[in-house]
Design an enzyme around this catalytic site. Structure first.
Site, PDB file in Angstrom:
ATOM      1  N   LYS A   1       0.843  -1.132  -0.039  1.00  0.00           N
ATOM      2  CA  LYS A   1       0.036   0.069  -0.086  1.00  0.00           C
ATOM      3  C   LYS A   1       1.061   1.310   0.038  1.00  0.00           C
ATOM      4  O   LYS A   1       2.334   1.084   0.824  1.00  0.00           O
ATOM      5  CB  LYS A   1      -0.775  -0.013   1.198  1.00  0.00           C
ATOM      6  CG  LYS A   1      -1.960   0.846   1.224  1.00  0.00           C
ATOM      7  CD  LYS A   1      -2.903   0.812   2.495  1.00  0.00           C
ATOM      8  CE  LYS A   1      -3.926   1.886   2.757  1.00  0.00           C
ATOM      9  NZ  LYS A   1      -4.866   1.433   3.903  1.00  0.00           N
TER      10      LYS A   1
ATOM     11  N   SER B   1      -9.608   1.676   2.806  1.00  0.00           N
ATOM     12  CA  SER B   1      -8.702   2.373   1.783  1.00  0.00           C
ATOM     13  C   SER B   1      -7.769   1.597   1.002  1.00  0.00           C
ATOM     14  O   SER B   1      -6.900   2.023   0.216  1.00  0.00           O
ATOM     15  CB  SER B   1      -7.919   3.531   2.772  1.00  0.00           C
ATOM     16  OG  SER B   1      -7.178   2.769   3.845  1.00  0.00           O
TER      17      SER B   1
ATOM     18  N   SER C   1      -9.818  -0.967   6.916  1.00  0.00           N
ATOM     19  CA  SER C   1      -9.169  -0.390   5.533  1.00  0.00           C
ATOM     20  C   SER C   1      -8.450  -1.885   4.751  1.00  0.00           C
ATOM     21  O   SER C   1      -8.327  -1.638   3.578  1.00  0.00           O
ATOM     22  CB  SER C   1      -8.397   0.691   5.737  1.00  0.00           C
ATOM     23  OG  SER C   1      -8.893   2.092   5.618  1.00  0.00           O
TER      24      SER C   1
END
Lengths: 462, 95, 476
Positions: A66, A141, A165
């Site tokens: 990420k 996210s 997330s």
């Protein structure tokens, strides 16, 4: 998960991943690729294998991070304009541990700017599309990480989970997502969102892969004072639950939850019964306050953690700066996305003089009540079962105009973060329109491996 | 409580955000919704409850007083800033 | 109306830089003296994304020592909080401090004049960066960022005069030096004072002003004198005092209102989630207490028997090593020998122009021996002072005072036979006949001349008192 050896070349694995990434470029899973270096590392690893050297448990395995994990290759953006020119001199502990085991980072996955969001639509670089339906969001996210795994580009990806997330995008894309006990994986080198809630975990295709990856990145880190002693040490088979009893959180089967989702939860419960677990409904009234508690504590910590982004020492600085106030004011206005600004302002509201006690302090007390409710439940149950998100993936743009509607996405996922508990998101079924639906098992602190053991067990015996 | 334009301007200042006019109106609505939602905690009786600031039982996590090497040195760090002079970070005049 | 109708109330917040090897939350060099800008900066101090604070254990022990030195309660449980404000001297946009549970609780500092000042609490926090201002820009040096700061906050009733405030600052400085928690170099900003002043004619406190960052005892005293006078004249003119932060200008000797947001500042304190709480055992505190050195107050009461005047005593107390030596001499030589050493310290050693001497060089044994030699008339007091200075010279560390006296030829002649010979020579010398005659006739003032002659012949080694006696005997 395929590990490189004498017959399976790392170069082949990495090349295949890079090709797939290109093939699925339109899904926008990645903010930037790490092609050249990834291939160099693959060659180096192949040579070492050829020499008969011990390379590591993830030799030649391509993976994605990420883009809020710091790593010196390229630029760490946190999907923000604020950091779109930030070449980090630092390597996050989790990344360093994976690379040490021979894993090869091929690219940086997309996310909501600073991990603020549940759809990846808050990314400065545009949204990631759902792996099953391009009309829909990948969730967030960690949307880029989840879609990249679901599309088969990489066998696993790192994510961060502050209020869902990792789990929600995993569930939206039909893959596994692990949010470990708070303090399991070092936060060092990961752009902070809400420090008392942030957990680092992974997205992968099955319980074994999750277990292997977590066993590598878990452990005490002198650079993060909140990390626990390494407890991820057992073989997955040995992490059996004691009571074999599961509680379904009744409060999350009705209001605000899509019937298709509730149906999936109940059918998973039946699978568990078939696998020999005693499953019963439990009512936890405090749970309905979870989201309110979360949207006080999280923005407060967000506002604090984002104070350092001022355009002075690194990152974006607004042009034509004449005075100090505009360095801060203009830089932060330009560098942050609307959702970043909303959270910063809400955070500063609940912390500001006159409101601290009524909001922030009140929420921290309610948090204690929430934790007590969990502790009570865990005296009876090995784990609690509920859905990850109230509905399957929604359409792009569907909720962007109403932040509060977007927040509702997190109503079931934030609870584990508030209590620091482990939670694993498991693909459990599909909606009639073929969208993946995930459930989550939440357990006591440090029961992470037990949760995976149960999930694996259910899959094999139902 | 209802969030007014005045509140938004005050919070923008506390947050060091120089907001353009077109951002203000939507923020009044959004923040008012959000604050309205989180205010439901008022219903909850928390008298005599201890707050939880950190959900773990760790304490005394500290290091010995010994100088260590870091991944990034002065040049690595100063290279990240837009303007520096004489190994220092340059900013507009601070009054 | 006159000044005397007003009661002055002074509160002081003192920031003490702790002399740990590394910073409070990052393991970089904490000593930036004479180092290049930003050479003592880690990614943590630079506030890169994803960096986390790691507490320095040594800072905690120094806090405990400082707390004990001020007779304060040590809080066994303390936590850190974030204090938010935006300024280029604060990389994270917040300062890690202790708002709600500071490590040091209430206590009391005793001043040399017998008065005492109440301490409300003292908390541990990070220092900020140094800014240097130029034409239209400023430069930021982060070397000082993260240096452990102990902020010591006084409680009401506070201090009531500029002189008392200065005494407090001086005593606080002594205590921190004795406790070994700071280098105490005021020029380097190791101790900085924020001073609140208010005046009132009633028991109700007046509106206060705060003047920040004073870095000398003298400026604290002068500032308070100026500011209190200013406030009184404002009130006398029927005006009112505005609660504000003011700046002190040492050159003009005036305070002026500062343009800053400080007054309207909302720091939005928040518990620090990255640093677990500090929980101390009482047994640990006891252990630290057991290892504390003697404090100025203990020395004061012990030195009472020496009948030193205050200025002399305090001058010595400014140097922990001299206080320690004097105390050792007192233990060995008692009130017989110790006062002389005290006078040497204050009157000779500290009267020196440049105090670059290493005060550890002369041991208690040597000092006691030196004092004893004067006591036994083996040395004149002038001779003793000469030797004393030699004792603080590195090249003499191996030599005893007696050896030095020999080398320097300062041992006094007390041997009566030897002196007798010289005296006979003098008395028979023609130039002395007249004086000798006078003495015989009882004109004793003439004896001085004869003693002088003997001293000359003995090159100053004769003990004048002894000579005087011998001459009397011979001429009676």
């Amino acid at each position: 998960m395929i590990i490189a050896d004498k017959n399976t070349k790392a170069v082949g694995l990495v090349r295949a991943a890079l090709d797939k990434a290109k093939e699925y470029e339109d899904y926008h899973c990645f903010i930037s690729m790490n092609e050249a270096r990834a291939l160099d590392r693959a060659r180096e690893i192949d040579e070492r294998i050829a020499k008969g050297e011990k390379v590591g448990r993830l030799a030649g395995v391509p993976y994605a991070i990420k883009d809020n994990y710091l790593s010196p290759e390229g630029v760490t953006t946190a999907a923000s304009r604020m950091l779109d020119n930030f070449p980090s001199p630092i390597t996050a502990t989790a990344v360093a541990k994976l690379e040490a085991e021979g894993a090869i980072m091929i690219g940086r996955a997309n996310l909501d700017s600073y991990a603020h969001g549940s759809s990846t639509e808050n990314s400065y670089f545009g949204p990631t599309l759902n792996a099953r339906d391009k009309e829909r969001v990948a969730g967030g996210s960690s949307g880029g990480s989840a879609a990249a795994v679901a599309l088969g580009i990489v066998p696993f990806a790192l994510g961060s989970d502050t209020g869902g997330s990792i789990r929600q995008p995993a569930s939206y894309n039909g893959v596994w997502g692990m949010k470990p006990t708070y303090g399991t994986v070092s936060r060092y080198g990961v752009v902070a969102m809400a420090s008392s809630l942030d957990t680092m975990g992974c997205i992968a295709n099955n319980a074994e892969d999750v277990d292997l990856i977590m066993s590598i990145i878990a452990g005490k880190d002198p650079k993060d004072s909140t990390t626990l002693d390494d407890f991820w040490t057992r073989e997955l088979e040995d992490a059996k639950p004691k009571k074999k009893t599961i509680g379904i959180i009744k409060d999350f089967l009705k209001d605000g939850v899509d019937p298709e989702v509730s149906k999936t939860v109940l059918s998973y419960a039946n699978k568990m019964k078939k696998a020999g677990y005693e499953v019963e409904e439990i009512s936890m009234p405090i749970m309905k306050y979870g989201l309110a508690i979360y949207y006080i504590i999280q923005p407060a910590e967000v506002a604090s953690n984002l104070s350092r982004y001022d355009g002075i020492r690194y990152g974006h600085r607004a042009a034509e700066i004449t005075d100090l106030d505009s360095i801060y004011g203009k830089t932060r206005d330009e560098g942050f996305m609307p959702e970043n600004k909303r959270r910063i302002m809400v955070g500063n509201f609940v912390l500001s003089s006159g409101f601290f006690d009524a909001y922030y302090l009140k929420a921290q007390k309610a948090r204690t009540l929430l934790i007590n409710a969990y502790n009570e439940a865990f005296e009876k149950y090995d784990a609690l079962l509920c859905a990850v998100a109230p509905a399957p993936a929604f359409k792009l743009g569907e909720k962007t105009d109403d932040p509060l509607q977007m927040y509702m996405e997190d109503m079931m996922s934030v609870l584990a973060n508030l209590a620091g508990l482990p939670a694993v998101a498991i693909p459990a079924g599909e909606s009639e329109s073929g969208l993946p639906i995930g459930v989550q098992l939440i357990g006591p602190r440090k029961s992470d491996q037990v949760l995976l053991n149960i999930a694996k067990n259910v899959e094999e015996n139902a | 409580m209802a969030i007014t334009r005045k509140d938004v301007l005050h919070l923008a200042e506390l947050s060091n955000l120089r907001l353009s006019e077109d951002q203000i109106e939507p923020l009044i609505k959004d923040l008012d919704n959000i604050v309205g939602y989180i205010s439901q905690l008022d219903e909850l009786d928390t008298d005599g409850v201890e707050p939880t600031y950190q959900c773990f039982d760790m304490q005394n996590v500290w290091r010995e007083d010994v100088i260590e090497e870091f991944e990034a040195n002065r040049e690595d760090l100063l290279n990240l800033t837009v303007e520096s002079e004489d190994h220092q970070i340059k900013v507009p005049k601070v009054l | 109306m006159s000044k005397s109708d007003y009661k002055m109330t002074i509160g002081i917040e003192c920031h003490v830089q702790l002399n740990t090897k590394t910073k409070l939350f990052s393991a970089v060099d904490n000593d930036a003296v004479d180092k290049e800008p930003n050479s003592c900066v880690s990614p943590i101090d630079y506030a890169l994304p994803g960096m986390l604070p790691v507490l320095n254990k040594a800072a905690i022990e120094k806090c405990v020592r400082a707390g004990l030195a001020m007779n304060c309660k040590i809080n066994l449980v303390s936590r850190f909080d974030r204090k938010h404000y935006y300024y280029p001297d604060l990389p994270k946009g917040y300062q890690i401090s202790q708002m709600y549970q500071p490590i040091i609780g209430a206590g009391e500092v005793h001043l040399p004049d017998g008065s005492s000042v109440k301490i409300d609490h003292a908390h541990l926090e990070e220092d900020a960066a140094k800014l240097t201002h130029f034409g239209n820009y400023s430069l930021v040096d982060l070397n000082r960022v993260g240096t452990p700061l102990l902020e010591i906050v006084t409680d009401l009733p506070g201090m009531s005069s500029a002189a008392q405030a200065r005494l407090y600052c001086e005593e606080l400085h002594r205590l921190m030096i004795y406790a070994g928690v700071t280098n105490g170099d005021l020029y380097q900003g190791n101790m900085r004072f924020d001073v609140n002043v208010s005046v009132s004619k009633t028991d109700k406190l007046g509106t206060r002003t705060e003047t920040k960052n004073l870095n000398s005892f003298r400026s604290v005293e002068r500032m308070i004198e100026y500011e209190s006078a200013r406030q009184i004249s404002v009130l006398e003119k029927g005006g009112e005092i505005i609660q504000e932060t003011r700046g002190w200008n040492d050159a003009t000797g005036k305070t002026t209102a500062q343009r800053n947001k400080e007054n309207a500042q909302d720091y939005r304190y928040m518990p620090e989630p990255d640093v677990p709480p500090v929980v101390l055992e009482q047994s640990y505190v006891d252990k630290v207490e057991a290892n504390m050195p003697m404090m100025p107050d203990e020395y004061r009461s012990k030195f009472g028997v020496l009948n030193l005047d205050n200025s002399e005593r305090e001058a010595i107390l400014n140097y922990p090593i001299l206080a320690k030596r004097l105390n050792e001499v007192l233990d060995k030589g008692g009130v017989q020998l110790a006062p002389r050493v005290a006078h040497w310290f204050s009157g000779v050693l500290l009267a020196e122009e440049n105090l670059d001497k290493d005060f550890t060089l002369a041991t208690a044994n040597e000092l006691t021996e030196l004092s004893e030699m004067v006591e036994k008339k083996e040395l004149s007091s002038t001779g003793a002072k000469a030797i004393l200075m030699e004792m603080y010279d590195r090249k003499n560390t191996q030599k005893t005072p007696h050896q030095l006296a020999k080398e320097m030829n300062l041992l006094q002649e007390n041997d009566e036979d030897a002196l007798g010979v010289i005296i006979d020579e003098v008395l028979t010398a023609p130039e002395c006949a007249k004086a000798a005659e006078d003495v015989r006739n009882g004109e004793m003032k003439a004896i001085g001349f004869l003693v002088g002659q003997v001293m000359k012949k003995s090159k100053g080694k004769a003990n004048p008192a002894t000579v005087n006696e011998l001459i009397k005997k011979k001429l009676s």
